[in-house]
Every structure is written in C-alpha cells, then in structure tokens.
Design a protein around this motif. Structure first.
Motif, short mmCIF file in Angstrom:
data_model
loop_
_atom_site.label_atom_id
_atom_site.label_comp_id
_atom_site.label_asym_id
_atom_site.label_seq_id
_atom_site.Cartn_x
_atom_site.Cartn_y
_atom_site.Cartn_z
N GLY A 36 -4.21 36.68 5.25
CA GLY A 36 -4.16 35.23 5.29
C GLY A 36 -4.16 34.51 3.96
O GLY A 36 -4.43 33.31 3.90
N ALA A 37 -3.84 35.20 2.88
CA ALA A 37 -3.78 34.53 1.58
C ALA A 37 -2.62 33.54 1.56
O ALA A 37 -1.61 33.72 2.25
N LYS A 38 -2.77 32.49 0.78
CA LYS A 38 -1.73 31.47 0.67
C LYS A 38 -1.20 31.40 -0.76
O LYS A 38 -1.96 31.24 -1.70
N ALA A 39 0.12 31.51 -0.86
CA ALA A 39 0.77 31.46 -2.16
C ALA A 39 1.12 30.03 -2.53
O ALA A 39 2.28 29.69 -2.80
N ASP A 40 0.09 29.17 -2.56
CA ASP A 40 0.32 27.76 -2.86
C ASP A 40 -0.22 27.35 -4.22
O ASP A 40 -0.14 26.18 -4.61
N GLY A 41 -0.80 28.31 -4.96
CA GLY A 41 -1.35 28.01 -6.27
C GLY A 41 -2.63 27.18 -6.23
O GLY A 41 -3.12 26.76 -7.28
N GLY A 70 4.98 34.85 -5.42
CA GLY A 70 4.37 33.55 -5.18
C GLY A 70 3.29 33.29 -6.19
O GLY A 70 2.95 34.16 -7.01
N ASN A 71 2.71 32.10 -6.16
CA ASN A 71 1.65 31.71 -7.08
C ASN A 71 0.31 31.68 -6.36
O ASN A 71 0.15 30.99 -5.35
N PHE A 72 -0.64 32.44 -6.88
CA PHE A 72 -1.95 32.57 -6.24
C PHE A 72 -3.05 32.18 -7.22
O PHE A 72 -3.09 32.66 -8.36
N LEU A 73 -3.95 31.32 -6.78
CA LEU A 73 -5.11 30.98 -7.58
C LEU A 73 -6.24 31.95 -7.26
O LEU A 73 -6.55 32.19 -6.09
N LEU A 74 -6.84 32.53 -8.29
CA LEU A 74 -7.93 33.48 -8.11
C LEU A 74 -9.11 33.06 -8.97
O LEU A 74 -9.01 33.02 -10.20
N SER A 75 -10.23 32.75 -8.32
CA SER A 75 -11.42 32.35 -9.07
C SER A 75 -11.99 33.50 -9.88
O SER A 75 -12.59 33.30 -10.94
N GLY A 76 -11.79 34.72 -9.38
CA GLY A 76 -12.30 35.91 -10.05
C GLY A 76 -12.54 36.99 -9.01
O GLY A 76 -12.67 36.69 -7.81
N ALA A 77 -12.57 38.25 -9.45
CA ALA A 77 -12.79 39.33 -8.48
C ALA A 77 -13.17 40.61 -9.22
O ALA A 77 -12.64 40.90 -10.30
N ILE A 87 -5.39 54.74 -5.00
CA ILE A 87 -5.15 53.35 -4.60
C ILE A 87 -4.24 52.68 -5.63
O ILE A 87 -4.32 52.96 -6.83
N GLU A 88 -3.35 51.83 -5.14
CA GLU A 88 -2.41 51.12 -6.01
C GLU A 88 -2.46 49.63 -5.74
O GLU A 88 -2.55 49.20 -4.60
N PHE A 89 -2.42 48.86 -6.82
CA PHE A 89 -2.23 47.42 -6.73
C PHE A 89 -0.77 47.14 -7.06
O PHE A 89 -0.32 47.40 -8.18
N LEU A 90 -0.04 46.64 -6.07
CA LEU A 90 1.35 46.26 -6.27
C LEU A 90 1.37 44.74 -6.44
O LEU A 90 1.31 43.99 -5.47
N VAL A 91 1.44 44.30 -7.69
CA VAL A 91 1.36 42.88 -8.01
C VAL A 91 2.77 42.38 -8.30
O VAL A 91 3.37 42.69 -9.33
N GLN A 92 3.31 41.60 -7.37
CA GLN A 92 4.65 41.05 -7.53
C GLN A 92 4.60 39.56 -7.90
O GLN A 92 5.53 39.04 -8.49
N GLY A 93 3.54 38.89 -7.52
CA GLY A 93 3.41 37.46 -7.75
C GLY A 93 2.69 37.14 -9.04
O GLY A 93 2.41 38.01 -9.87
N THR A 94 2.37 35.86 -9.21
CA THR A 94 1.60 35.38 -10.35
C THR A 94 0.20 35.01 -9.89
O THR A 94 0.03 34.18 -9.00
N VAL A 95 -0.78 35.66 -10.49
CA VAL A 95 -2.18 35.41 -10.17
C VAL A 95 -2.75 34.55 -11.29
O VAL A 95 -2.74 34.94 -12.46
N MET A 96 -3.27 33.37 -10.94
CA MET A 96 -3.68 32.39 -11.94
C MET A 96 -5.20 32.19 -11.95
O MET A 96 -5.82 32.08 -10.89
N ALA A 97 -5.76 32.12 -13.13
CA ALA A 97 -7.18 31.81 -13.29
C ALA A 97 -7.39 30.31 -13.23
O ALA A 97 -6.49 29.53 -13.55
N PRO A 98 -8.59 29.85 -12.86
CA PRO A 98 -8.89 28.42 -12.98
C PRO A 98 -8.74 27.99 -14.43
O PRO A 98 -9.24 28.68 -15.34
N PRO A 99 -8.09 26.88 -14.70
CA PRO A 99 -7.91 26.47 -16.10
C PRO A 99 -9.20 26.02 -16.78
O PRO A 99 -9.34 26.15 -17.99
N ASP A 100 -10.16 25.51 -16.01
CA ASP A 100 -11.40 24.98 -16.57
C ASP A 100 -12.35 26.13 -16.92
O ASP A 100 -12.72 26.93 -16.05
#
Length: 407
Positions: A36-41, A70-77, A87-100
């Motif tokens: 259910g992730a949303k690629a809305d940034g 897609g663009n995904f906002l990630l607070s951290g993980a 295990i593999e992470f297949l990262v095709q999109g852009t994962v963005m950190a909070p700018p602040d």
C-alpha cells in the motif's frame, strides 16, 4: 496419439511457466502492490517498506523488496538482519528524505544492518534533499555537523553487492561502510554540489574486503575516504570531481584506532578537486599504523594538490603543530600518476619526525603546474623515497611553506 501428446506437453510447459511466474511473484515484495505504499512524494514509505522487508527477511527462499518507479518520501528506516535467505532491494524509484534537518533525531536516514548475502540494484535514487543542511551556520568552519544524517549506512553486512544506485544531495556522508566483509559497490553514482560540507561520497571504516568499481562521484568533500580499520580495499575506475579527492584518514585523532592496511587505488580520474590522492594523520596523535597503501594509473586535471602525505593534518589550525604524529606509515607507492596541478606543490610528502615514513616509492610521476603559481615542485620531509621512472617535478627538491594548510 502424437497430437494428444503434444497437447499434454504443451499444457505441462504452460503449467510449469505459470508455476515459475507465481513463485517469482511470491518472492517479490512490492511496496506498492502488496503493502500500500504511495508514490506521491508525500506519504511516508516507512511502514510499507519495513513491512515488506520483514516479510522478505522471513522468507526461507531468496526474496526481493521492490520499490517501483515513482517518488517516495521516507522519514527513515533501519533494515536489521539476520534474514533466513539472500535478500535483494530492487530500487527503481526515487526515495526522498525529509528536507528539514529537524526531522532527524539521530544522524541516520537509511540503515542496512547485519544482513548476509545482500544485494541492491535497480537504477533508483536515494535523494537526501540536503539543500537546507548546506546552509546551516557552523557546518563549514566550526564543526562537521556530525549530527546531520548520513544518507545510506551499510553496517556489518557480509557478502553484499550494490549496483546501479545513485545517492543525491546527502545532508552529511552519502554512504558509510562500517564493519562489512566482502562488499562491492559498482556503477554507483554520487551527486552533490561542490560547496556541500562534509558530504563524503563513500566512507569506508573497519571493513575487510571492500571493492568500489566504475563509480562517478561529484560532491563537496572526499570522493572516497578511509577511516581506521579499513583492510583489503580496491578502488578502481573512479571518476572524482568536484570534491576533495581520495583520502586515507584522517588518522590518529581517537584512542584505539585500528590499523589501515591493504588499500589499492587504480585507474581513476580526478578533475577540479581540492586534493588528489592523500594520506593524512593528526599531529600529537594517538599511536597507530597504516601500511600497504598503493596509488597507480591515476590522471589529474586541475587538481590543487595531486599527491599528498600530510602527517601534520590540522584543519583550521586547531591543534598543536609542534607535536609529531605517532601514526607509523609504511609500504606506500605512487605509480603512473600524471596530469596538471593548480598549485606549485604537486607532490608533498610530509612525514612524522618521530616515525619517519618507511618504504615509500615514487614511480613515473608527471605533473605540470598550470596558471601563475610557478613550476611544479616536489616536497619531502622525514622520508627517503625510492625513485624510478620519470620524476616531473624532480623528486624532493622543494621547500615546505611554513604556514600553508590543506583541507
């Protein structure tokens, strides 16, 4: 009968293909389709991504976490092993950190921790959105802003492969490799402005068997840097610039630092960087050692200081330069290094008077100074290097400027 057999065989093949497709889908944990992730940034990817990782990590067969385009906002993980299977992470999109920068309570954004047989690929981007961090007062001349988050940490991984991934505009280091065994970064890209403070491209410490291949790094600090405990490292095919070059150290600032040994840097191209290849240790340092450090087949274009060994490394003159470094440097070579220097000091090997550098070799050095700085010179103290091949500038004939510092 033959027709019936062909039909049966055809159905069997279709069944097998369908089964393989189902199994492949079962082994792929898509953060959008399944979690259910949303690629809305805008919507935090944290929970869907961690849920996908937990499911993949618990799989008894090889599994894949998919971050689609897609663009995904990630607070951290933090992704913590051990996992039951590769295990593999297949990262095709852009994962963005909070700018602040206030969004971070600790200096970590994405952390892969204690995972064995790990792979990351896919052509995706980790965007640290560091513009606000670069403008913070105190980050340039007063401190390193170590409380700012490192974009991606690989901590205590064993047998890992990172391919075709980009780190952009990190707030602090782009990548930190710590406590890893047998990890390779290939076709990795680092991108940040030349005035972004403390944004080392790839920092390697306390790790054994690290390989970095065919990587492009544009940043505001060292393209590749080595901390204590880095062993058996190969850096090959790196394009560096802008940045501060490729640096071992600084070493000796802290007690109980582990020795650095077995570093090879080859077939690299540096352009418009503050430094080329360098080794730096603090004066009045704690005891330590670095050995078997080899730099070869490297081109320099408009590099301020192409070859540096600096055992009086003292940024902003905040230490006692009258005291000598206690870091023992030995078995060091600079071979087939060519290009242009923007400063006259093309080669500068300043070793400790307490522990002079041992077994240093200069072989086929051809560096020309550009601009109005005068002819290139080579400066040596507390070292008697072995010379072979071309020596341009003539080795160890220059004098040490008493006040000039390098960063």
């Amino acid at each position: 009968m033959a027709a019936q057999l062909n039909i049966v065989l055809g159905m069997s093949i279709i069944s097998v293909l369908l089964m393989l497709e189902v199994e492949a889908q079962a082994g792929t944990f898509d953060v959008v389709a399944k979690f259910g992730a949303k690629a809305d940034g805008k919507t935090d990817l944290n929970k869907p991504l961690l849920d996908a990782f937990k499911a993949a990590c618990a799989s008894s067969s090889a599994a894949k976490v998919l971050i689609p385009k897609g663009n995904f906002l990630l607070s951290g993980a933090k992704f913590q092993g051990p996992c039951k299977a590769p295990i593999e992470f297949l990262v095709q999109g852009t994962v963005m950190a909070p700018p602040d920068v206030k969004a971070f309570k600790e200096p970590i954004w994405v952390n892969f921790y204690k995972i064995e047989n790990f792979k990351m690929s896919g052509g995706g981007v980790f965007d640290g959105q560091g513009a606000q961090a670069y403008k913070r007062e105190g980050c340039v001349k007063n401190d390193y802003c170590k409380h700012l988050p490192i974009s991606v940490r690989f901590d205590y991984l064993t047998n890992a492969m990172i391919q075709d991934i980009t780190s952009k505009d990190s707030k602090q280091f782009h990548v930190n490799v710590l406590g890893c065994k047998n990890i390779t970064l290939e076709r990795f890209t680092v991108s940040a402005p030349k005035d972004s403070p403390n944004t080392n491209g790839i920092h390697i410490g306390r790790s054994n068997g690290v390989t970095v291949l065919n990587t492009k790094i544009e940043t505001g600090n060292d393209c590749v840097s080595f901390g204590d405990g880095a062993e058996n490292v190969l850096i090959k095919g790196i394009t560096c610039g802008p940045g501060h070059g490729i640096s071992i150290g600084s070493l000796g600032l802290y007690q109980n630092e582990q020795a650095v040994k077995g570093i090879k840097v080859s077939q690299c191209a540096l352009s418009n960087t503050k430094n080329g290849v360098r080794i730096k240790t603090w004066p009045n340092s704690y005891p330590g050692a670095a050995s078997d450090l080899h730099f070869e087949d490297i081109s320099m274009t408009n590099v301020n200081f192409p070859i540096i060994v600096d055992q009086k490394y003292c940024p902003w003159n905040r230490c006692n330069l009258k005291e000598e470094s206690k870091i023992k440097l030995s078995n060091i070579s600079f071979k087939n290094i060519r290009g242009t220097s923007t400063q006259s000091e093309a080669v500068k090997i300043i070793c400790s008077a307490t522990f002079p550098c041992q077994n240093v070799e200069l072989d086929n050095i051809d560096i020309t100074a550009t601009g109005s700085k005068g002819p290139a010179v080579s400066i040596c103290t507390n070292v008697k290097p072995k010379l072979s091949g071309k020596q341009n500038p003539p080795a160890c004939t220059g004098k040490v400027p008493p006040t000039k510092r390098m960063f």
